[in-house]
Design a protein around this motif. Structure first.
Motif, short mmCIF file in Angstrom:
data_model
loop_
_atom_site.label_atom_id
_atom_site.label_comp_id
_atom_site.label_asym_id
_atom_site.label_seq_id
_atom_site.Cartn_x
_atom_site.Cartn_y
_atom_site.Cartn_z
N VAL A 26 0.83 -1.21 0.00
CA VAL A 26 0.00 0.00 0.00
C VAL A 26 0.86 1.25 0.00
O VAL A 26 0.62 2.19 -0.76
CB VAL A 26 -0.94 0.00 1.22
N ARG A 27 1.87 1.26 0.85
CA ARG A 27 2.72 2.46 0.93
C ARG A 27 4.17 2.06 1.17
O ARG A 27 4.48 1.37 2.13
CB ARG A 27 2.25 3.37 2.07
N GLN A 28 5.04 2.50 0.28
CA GLN A 28 6.46 2.22 0.39
C GLN A 28 7.13 3.22 1.32
O GLN A 28 6.74 4.39 1.36
CB GLN A 28 7.13 2.31 -0.98
N PRO A 29 8.15 2.81 2.08
CA PRO A 29 8.92 3.80 2.84
C PRO A 29 9.67 4.73 1.90
O PRO A 29 9.88 4.41 0.72
CB PRO A 29 9.88 2.94 3.67
N ALA A 30 10.07 5.88 2.41
CA ALA A 30 10.68 6.92 1.56
C ALA A 30 11.91 6.41 0.83
O ALA A 30 12.14 6.76 -0.33
CB ALA A 30 11.03 8.14 2.41
N GLU A 31 12.72 5.57 1.50
CA GLU A 31 13.95 5.10 0.87
C GLU A 31 13.68 4.18 -0.31
O GLU A 31 14.54 3.96 -1.16
CB GLU A 31 14.86 4.40 1.89
N VAL A 32 12.47 3.61 -0.39
CA VAL A 32 12.09 2.78 -1.52
C VAL A 32 11.39 3.63 -2.58
O VAL A 32 11.69 3.55 -3.77
CB VAL A 32 11.18 1.62 -1.07
N SER A 33 10.45 4.47 -2.14
CA SER A 33 9.71 5.33 -3.08
C SER A 33 10.63 6.25 -3.87
O SER A 33 10.41 6.53 -5.04
CB SER A 33 8.68 6.17 -2.32
N PHE A 34 11.69 6.75 -3.20
CA PHE A 34 12.59 7.72 -3.83
C PHE A 34 13.99 7.14 -3.99
O PHE A 34 14.99 7.87 -3.91
CB PHE A 34 12.63 9.00 -3.00
N ALA A 35 14.07 5.84 -4.21
CA ALA A 35 15.37 5.17 -4.32
C ALA A 35 16.21 5.75 -5.45
O ALA A 35 17.43 5.94 -5.30
CB ALA A 35 15.17 3.67 -4.54
N LEU A 87 11.57 11.45 5.86
CA LEU A 87 12.45 11.90 4.79
C LEU A 87 13.87 12.13 5.31
O LEU A 87 14.86 11.76 4.66
CB LEU A 87 11.91 13.19 4.16
N LEU A 88 13.98 12.74 6.48
CA LEU A 88 15.30 12.99 7.07
C LEU A 88 16.02 11.67 7.36
O LEU A 88 17.20 11.51 7.06
CB LEU A 88 15.15 13.80 8.35
N ALA A 89 15.30 10.72 7.95
CA ALA A 89 15.91 9.43 8.28
C ALA A 89 16.33 8.68 7.02
O ALA A 89 17.41 8.08 6.96
CB ALA A 89 14.93 8.59 9.10
N ALA A 90 15.49 8.71 5.99
CA ALA A 90 15.80 8.01 4.74
C ALA A 90 17.05 8.59 4.07
O ALA A 90 17.90 7.85 3.57
CB ALA A 90 14.61 8.09 3.79
N ALA A 91 17.17 9.91 4.08
CA ALA A 91 18.31 10.54 3.43
C ALA A 91 19.59 10.40 4.23
O ALA A 91 20.67 10.18 3.67
CB ALA A 91 18.01 12.02 3.19
N ILE A 92 19.49 10.49 5.55
CA ILE A 92 20.69 10.46 6.39
C ILE A 92 21.19 9.03 6.61
O ILE A 92 22.38 8.76 6.53
CB ILE A 92 20.41 11.15 7.74
N SER A 93 20.25 8.13 6.90
CA SER A 93 20.64 6.76 7.27
C SER A 93 20.34 5.72 6.20
O SER A 93 20.78 4.57 6.33
CB SER A 93 19.92 6.36 8.57
N GLY A 94 19.56 6.09 5.19
CA GLY A 94 19.19 5.11 4.17
C GLY A 94 18.06 4.21 4.59
O GLY A 94 17.64 3.32 3.84
N VAL A 95 17.52 4.41 5.79
CA VAL A 95 16.40 3.61 6.29
C VAL A 95 15.57 4.48 7.22
O VAL A 95 16.10 5.22 8.04
CB VAL A 95 16.89 2.34 7.02
N SER A 96 14.25 4.40 7.06
CA SER A 96 13.34 5.24 7.86
C SER A 96 12.40 4.41 8.72
O SER A 96 11.51 4.95 9.36
CB SER A 96 12.51 6.13 6.93
N THR A 97 12.59 3.10 8.74
CA THR A 97 11.63 2.21 9.41
C THR A 97 12.04 1.85 10.84
O THR A 97 11.34 1.06 11.49
CB THR A 97 11.45 0.92 8.60
N SER A 98 13.14 2.41 11.36
CA SER A 98 13.49 2.20 12.77
C SER A 98 12.66 3.17 13.59
O SER A 98 13.11 4.27 13.95
CB SER A 98 14.99 2.43 12.99
N THR A 99 11.43 2.79 13.87
CA THR A 99 10.45 3.71 14.44
C THR A 99 9.81 3.14 15.70
O THR A 99 9.40 1.98 15.74
CB THR A 99 9.34 4.01 13.41
N ILE A 100 9.72 3.97 16.72
CA ILE A 100 8.98 3.66 17.94
C ILE A 100 7.67 4.45 17.89
O ILE A 100 7.70 5.67 17.69
CB ILE A 100 9.77 4.06 19.20
#
Length: 375
Positions: free
Chosen positions: A7-16, A106-119
């Motif tokens: 349904v929805r890709q994380p930013a690092e996949v959508s904007f790979a 967006l910040l996590a995807a650009a800085i770390s390459g992954v945005s799914t480490s989320t609490i």
């Protein structure tokens, strides 16, 4: 799983593709542990102003334009990036629907390459969910060991040097929030059960982005000790109508494309929607009249949701052209959420403001005629 079925890709996949092009073109200094330089991170979020970046893929030269993903205060983006390059965490606060979560992703995807480490902060979030927990079968069989430990997103971020996102932190009880104090201060996580391996030191690149809604801050106020570990940035609603209109159109078109629904979005109807939201949000009309604002949040995110629902209504039950009637039918579900009096406020807006404009405009007249759906 086939990515087209997600349904929805994380930013690092959508904007790979964009991230690949930025990395290939990035010659600016990078903070330790970062995938991109601060300049490239900024470009990823604010766009390349139409300029195409080139990169190679499978030996072939490709080019891509970096799209603008955040509309608002550009200097807020600069300050946020600088904060994450330093020793403090980043706290994004604002009204619901102002794109705080999107910006943190967006910040996590650009800085770390992954945005799914989320609490995800809730009233039921425990300290185990923030730090670490245990596989109790292994714990009973083998005792405390790294194999029996179940890492949390925070544990993973520390060990890998990644950005960790903490959504809705103020929904957590204060004593649970304070589990972050020592981690943000000393950049270590203590695990007493592991004996000699009881200290996990953060790798370079680790930091925390937290978000909090202004309407929730009074529910569980943060301690002074935790506040000092963050730099606070307020994300305001978009005040510029042209920018908000552009964002609503882009987001709605993207959602319609993902739903495989072709709908015509006339510019005048879209402008009507954004004007309505801005006037109800601010309590002031374009003519300068004061109106009573609904208690619910009339955010840009809600405008996109209304527009998307209205477009689907037009696609499935009409001729595939968005009209004012579709907007009114789906506007009700946004306004009438928290307070029954909001129905009166919305009807007053139609009976006074929309009715006056209807006498001069066919578009507003069709919008006014659809007020029957407000009942």
């Amino acid at each position: 799983m086939n990515n087209t079925q997600i349904v929805r890709q994380p930013a690092e996949v959508s904007f790979a593709e964009e991230l690949t092009a930025l990395a290939a073109d990035d010659n600016a200094p990078r903070p330790p542990g970062w995938s991109l330089s601060p300049r490239a991170v900024r470009t990823f979020i604010l766009g390349s102003n139409g300029a195409a970046l080139s990169y190679k893929s499978d030996g072939k030269k490709q080019s891509v334009v970096i799209t603008q993903k955040f509309y608002g205060d550009d200097t807020l983006i600069d300050r946020s990036i600088v904060t994450l390059a330093g020793n403090r965490g980043l706290m994004l606060v604002g009204e619901p629907g102002t794109a705080k979560s999107m910006l943190s992703e967006l910040l996590a995807a650009a800085i770390s390459g992954v945005s799914t480490s989320t609490i995800q902060g809730t009233a039921g979030t425990t300290e185990d969910a923030i730090k670490y927990s245990w596989n109790f079968a292994l714990l009973l069989a083998e005792g405390a060991s790294k194999r029996a430990l179940v890492p949390s997103p925070l544990y993973t971020g520390l060990s890998e040097g990644k950005i960790v996102r903490f959504e809705e932190i103020t929904r957590c009880p204060p004593e649970i929030q304070d589990a972050l104090v020592s981690v943000l201060s000393d950049k270590v996580l203590l695990i007493p059960e592991l004996g000699d391996d009881s200290v996990l030191f953060a790798k370079k690149g680790f930091n925390v982005i937290a978000t909090a809604n202004l309407r929730d801050r009074g529910v569980n106020e943060m301690s002074s000790a935790l506040k000092r570990r963050f730099n606070f940035e307020t994300v305001h609603p978009i005040a510029n109508r042209e920018l908000e209109l552009k964002l609503v159109v882009e987001q709605t078109e993207k959602l319609l494309e993902e739903s495989e629904a072709k709908v015509e979005l006339p510019n005048d109807v879209m402008n009507l929607l954004v004007m309505t939201f801005q006037e109800l949000r601010t309590g002031r009309t374009e003519e300068g009249a004061t109106i009573e604002r609904p208690s619910t949040v009339m955010s840009t995110a809600e405008a996109v949701a209304v527009c998307f629902s209205a477009a689907l209504d037009a696609y499935h039950f009409a001729d595939g052209k968005l009209e004012g009637e579709h907007l009114v039918k789906n506007l009700v579900g946004t306004v009438l959420k928290d307070n029954p009096d909001d129905a009166k406020r919305l009807k007053h807006y139609f009976d006074v403001i929309v009715k006056t404009r209807a006498a001069k405009s066919a578009l507003w007249q069709s919008f006014y005629k659809a007020r029957k759906f407000l009942a």
